[in-house]
Design an enzyme around this catalytic site. Structure first.
Site, PDB file in Angstrom:
ATOM      1  N   TYR A 160      -2.077 -25.675 -53.511  1.00 27.35           N
ATOM      2  CA  TYR A 160      -1.789 -24.769 -54.643  1.00 27.35           C
ATOM      3  C   TYR A 160      -2.141 -23.330 -54.254  1.00 27.35           C
ATOM      4  CZ  TYR A 160      -2.316 -22.862 -59.405  1.00 27.35           C
ATOM      5  OH  TYR A 160      -2.232 -22.102 -60.540  1.00 27.35           O
TER       6      TYR A 160
HETATM    7  P1  NAP Z   1       0.845 -25.369 -68.336  1.00 33.87           P
HETATM    8  O1  NAP Z   1       0.422 -25.237 -69.750  1.00 33.87           O
HETATM    9  O2  NAP Z   1       0.746 -26.659 -67.651  1.00 33.87           O
HETATM   10  O3  NAP Z   1       2.351 -24.803 -68.265  1.00 33.87           O
HETATM   11  C1  NAP Z   1       3.109 -24.916 -67.094  1.00 33.87           C
HETATM   12  C2  NAP Z   1       4.531 -24.485 -67.407  1.00 33.87           C
HETATM   13  O4  NAP Z   1       5.313 -24.611 -66.200  1.00 33.87           O
HETATM   14  C3  NAP Z   1       5.167 -25.363 -68.457  1.00 33.87           C
HETATM   15  O5  NAP Z   1       6.004 -24.605 -69.296  1.00 33.87           O
HETATM   16  C4  NAP Z   1       5.995 -26.335 -67.621  1.00 33.87           C
HETATM   17  O6  NAP Z   1       7.111 -26.774 -68.359  1.00 33.87           O
HETATM   18  C5  NAP Z   1       6.430 -25.420 -66.491  1.00 33.87           C
HETATM   19  N1  NAP Z   1       6.857 -26.177 -65.322  1.00 33.87           N
HETATM   20  C6  NAP Z   1       6.116 -27.017 -64.550  1.00 33.87           C
HETATM   21  N2  NAP Z   1       6.890 -27.551 -63.607  1.00 33.87           N
HETATM   22  C7  NAP Z   1       8.147 -27.051 -63.797  1.00 33.87           C
HETATM   23  C8  NAP Z   1       9.390 -27.233 -63.147  1.00 33.87           C
HETATM   24  N3  NAP Z   1       9.552 -28.073 -62.111  1.00 33.87           N
HETATM   25  N4  NAP Z   1      10.470 -26.561 -63.608  1.00 33.87           N
HETATM   26  C9  NAP Z   1      10.350 -25.724 -64.673  1.00 33.87           C
HETATM   27  N5  NAP Z   1       9.211 -25.499 -65.307  1.00 33.87           N
HETATM   28  C10 NAP Z   1       8.109 -26.161 -64.876  1.00 33.87           C
HETATM   29  O7  NAP Z   1       0.044 -24.363 -67.430  1.00 33.87           O
HETATM   30  P2  NAP Z   1      -0.309 -22.800 -67.517  1.00 33.87           P
HETATM   31  O8  NAP Z   1      -1.756 -22.699 -67.255  1.00 33.87           O
HETATM   32  O9  NAP Z   1       0.272 -22.166 -68.720  1.00 33.87           O
HETATM   33  O10 NAP Z   1       0.430 -22.308 -66.205  1.00 33.87           O
HETATM   34  C11 NAP Z   1       1.334 -21.225 -66.175  1.00 33.87           C
HETATM   35  C12 NAP Z   1       1.251 -20.571 -64.825  1.00 33.87           C
HETATM   36  O11 NAP Z   1      -0.030 -19.965 -64.663  1.00 33.87           O
HETATM   37  C13 NAP Z   1       1.426 -21.521 -63.643  1.00 33.87           C
HETATM   38  O12 NAP Z   1       2.209 -20.903 -62.654  1.00 33.87           O
HETATM   39  C14 NAP Z   1      -0.009 -21.702 -63.156  1.00 33.87           C
HETATM   40  O13 NAP Z   1      -0.035 -22.079 -61.801  1.00 33.87           O
HETATM   41  C15 NAP Z   1      -0.574 -20.342 -63.418  1.00 33.87           C
HETATM   42  N6  NAP Z   1      -2.026 -20.248 -63.490  1.00 33.87           N
HETATM   43  C16 NAP Z   1      -2.715 -20.880 -64.480  1.00 33.87           C
HETATM   44  C17 NAP Z   1      -4.100 -20.737 -64.520  1.00 33.87           C
HETATM   45  C18 NAP Z   1      -4.925 -21.393 -65.592  1.00 33.87           C
HETATM   46  O14 NAP Z   1      -6.162 -21.369 -65.515  1.00 33.87           O
HETATM   47  N7  NAP Z   1      -4.303 -22.014 -66.616  1.00 33.87           N
HETATM   48  C19 NAP Z   1      -4.770 -19.958 -63.569  1.00 33.87           C
HETATM   49  C20 NAP Z   1      -4.027 -19.346 -62.580  1.00 33.87           C
HETATM   50  C21 NAP Z   1      -2.654 -19.468 -62.555  1.00 33.87           C
HETATM   51  P3  NAP Z   1       7.784 -28.240 -68.259  1.00 33.87           P
HETATM   52  O15 NAP Z   1       6.709 -29.221 -67.942  1.00 33.87           O
HETATM   53  O16 NAP Z   1       8.381 -28.382 -69.619  1.00 33.87           O
HETATM   54  O17 NAP Z   1       8.830 -28.118 -67.204  1.00 33.87           O
END
Ligand code: NAP
Length: 255
Positions: A160
């Site tokens: 990741y």
């Molecule tokens: P989340 O609630 O799990 O949301 C992830 C989103 O990505 C969902 O809308 C999911 O939608 C979508 N997704 C996953 N796989 C996909 C695919 N193959 N095609 C299209 N959409 C896809 O997580 P989040 O924390 O909001 O994450 C959002 C972003 O922030 C990510 O890039 C994550 O790596 C990044 N991030 C998060 C954190 C944290 O602490 N939460 C920290 C650093 C970075 P579907 O499942 O409906 O496709």
């Protein structure tokens, strides 16, 4: 400073908008005046995000899109242009999480998923969006979601972290390539935000959230809306001289 909403009149695509940070961003972008198309794989969740925005007086629709499939990414971008005639701004926020595992013996399926969605998907999304912006809007802005885990060693989530660091490189390269055409490309590196992705990590490693919070100078996790605010500013004309950056939005982690 005037009182114009940040994204007034913009046509915006938000990929990874069915929940978490992306759903919060779609809602904020709409409140800031954008017409938003939300994309991800979960149709019911997308419909509900779009319906909520419309119920609040905003403009939104959805497109089912899989960032693991380059043809699907292209169709999503095309759908925005077909519906609205152009694409102005795009937030490539979709991300897949996998269980924590050190490098040795890392499950190959998990590696492939993380690289396919978190790096290859974002790479091809940027390409398709740039082409659409050049053809229709004559400029634009893109924000990719990276991670604080790309800025420092990431022993629990090494694939990741590497995929997100690749996003940082892609962001810089695309920013330099497309600056002459008026397209800015930036990234956000969120710190800990309590979304479904983090809930799954906590389920695999109980206590990880408390450990990360205790190492966060602001002493708490971020809210999805706090990441969305940074994305909105980077996508707006108010950040018109900012391109090629990876902006940490971390509560001070890794400062
Ligand atoms: P989340 O609630 O799990 O949301 C992830 C989103 O990505 C969902 O809308 C999911 O939608 C979508 N997704 C996953 N796989 C996909 C695919 N193959 N095609 C299209 N959409 C896809 O997580 P989040 O924390 O909001 O994450 C959002 C972003 O922030 C990510 O890039 C994550 O790596 C990044 N991030 C998060 C954190 C944290 O602490 N939460 C920290 C650093 C970075 P579907 O499942 O409906 O496709």
């Amino acid at each position: 400073m005037n009182g114009t909403p940040l994204l007034e009149g913009k046509i915006a695509l938000v990929l990874g908008a069915s929940r978490g940070i992306g759903a919060a961003a779609a809602r904020l972008f709409a409140r800031e005046g954008a017409t938003v198309v939300v994309g991800a794989r979960s149709e019911d969740a997308l419909r509900s995000v779009a319906d909520d925005i419309v119920a609040d007086g905003g403009k939104a629709s959805y497109v089912v899109a899989d960032l693991g499939d380059t043809a699907s990414i292209r169709r999503a971008v095309d759908a925005v242009v077909e519906r609205h005639g152009r694409l102005d701004v795009a937030f490539n926020n979709a991300g897949a999480g996998v269980p924590p595992h050190p490098v040795a013996g890392f499950p190959e399926d998990d590696f492939d998923l993380v690289v396919r969605v978190n790096f290859k998907g974002v790479f091809y999304a940027v390409g398709a969006e740039v082409e659409a912006m050049r053809a229709t809007a004559g400029g634009g802005a893109i924000v990719n979601t990276s991670s604080v885990g790309s800025l420092i060693a990431n022993p629990a989530l090494p694939a990741y972290g590497a995929a997100k660091r690749a996003v940082n490189s892609l962001t810089a390269s695309a920013a330099v390539t497309y600056a002459p055409q008026g397209i800015r490309v930036n990234a956000i590196a969120p710190g800990l935000v309590l979304t479904e992705m983090v809930a799954e990590w906590e389920a695999h490693d109980p206590g990880v959230v408390a450990r990360i919070v205790s190492g966060t100078p602001l002493g708490r996790a971020g809210e999805p809306g706090e990441i969305a605010e940074a994305a909105a500013w980077l996508l707006s004309d108010r950040s018109s001289f900012v391109t090629g950056v990876v902006l940490p939005v971390t509560g001070g982690t890794a400062a």
